[in-house]
Scaffold this motif. Sequence first.
Motif, short mmCIF file in Angstrom:
data_model
loop_
_atom_site.label_atom_id
_atom_site.label_comp_id
_atom_site.label_asym_id
_atom_site.label_seq_id
_atom_site.Cartn_x
_atom_site.Cartn_y
_atom_site.Cartn_z
N LYS A 1 1.34 19.67 27.99
CA LYS A 1 1.68 20.85 28.78
C LYS A 1 2.52 21.85 28.01
N SER A 2 3.43 21.38 27.20
CA SER A 2 4.32 22.28 26.46
C SER A 2 3.57 23.07 25.38
N LYS B 1 1.34 28.34 21.48
CA LYS B 1 0.68 27.77 22.66
C LYS B 1 -0.74 28.31 22.78
N ASP C 1 2.90 15.61 27.75
CA ASP C 1 3.36 16.13 26.47
C ASP C 1 2.53 17.32 25.99
#
Length: 128
Positions: free
Chosen positions: A77-78, A53, A75
């Motif tokens: 955000k993950s 991330k 999508d």
Amino acid sequence: EMYPGYFKPLADCMIREGCEVAISNVSGTGSVLNNVQSLEKEIQSMNRFHGKKVILIGHSKGGVDAAATLSLKPDVKSMVRGLITVQSPYAGAPLAEEALSDWQLQDVLKGWVENYLRGDWQSVEDLA
């Protein structure tokens, strides 16, 4: 890049502290919607390349663009661990609001944004 090297001191400091750093190619004078598309691709690319991330740091309109990306592209955000914004005009930018309310100022600024900066006038409207 409108201001070459503008983020280099920050990037250098973060690298010295052990961070992996990438500076976005998103235009500071692009519309929020266009920048959302670009940021989505950059975030996906960084996530694929690094396999982890990312933390987004957005300055001024960059913070608005990054927040809009997370809001409009669920999508993505993950792939994002966090968002830090600095001096982002969430309540609007006074100059943008003034430019839209005064046709003479609007004429001058629109010419400057589009012809000198090679930007999108929508970027000013996005900040009003």
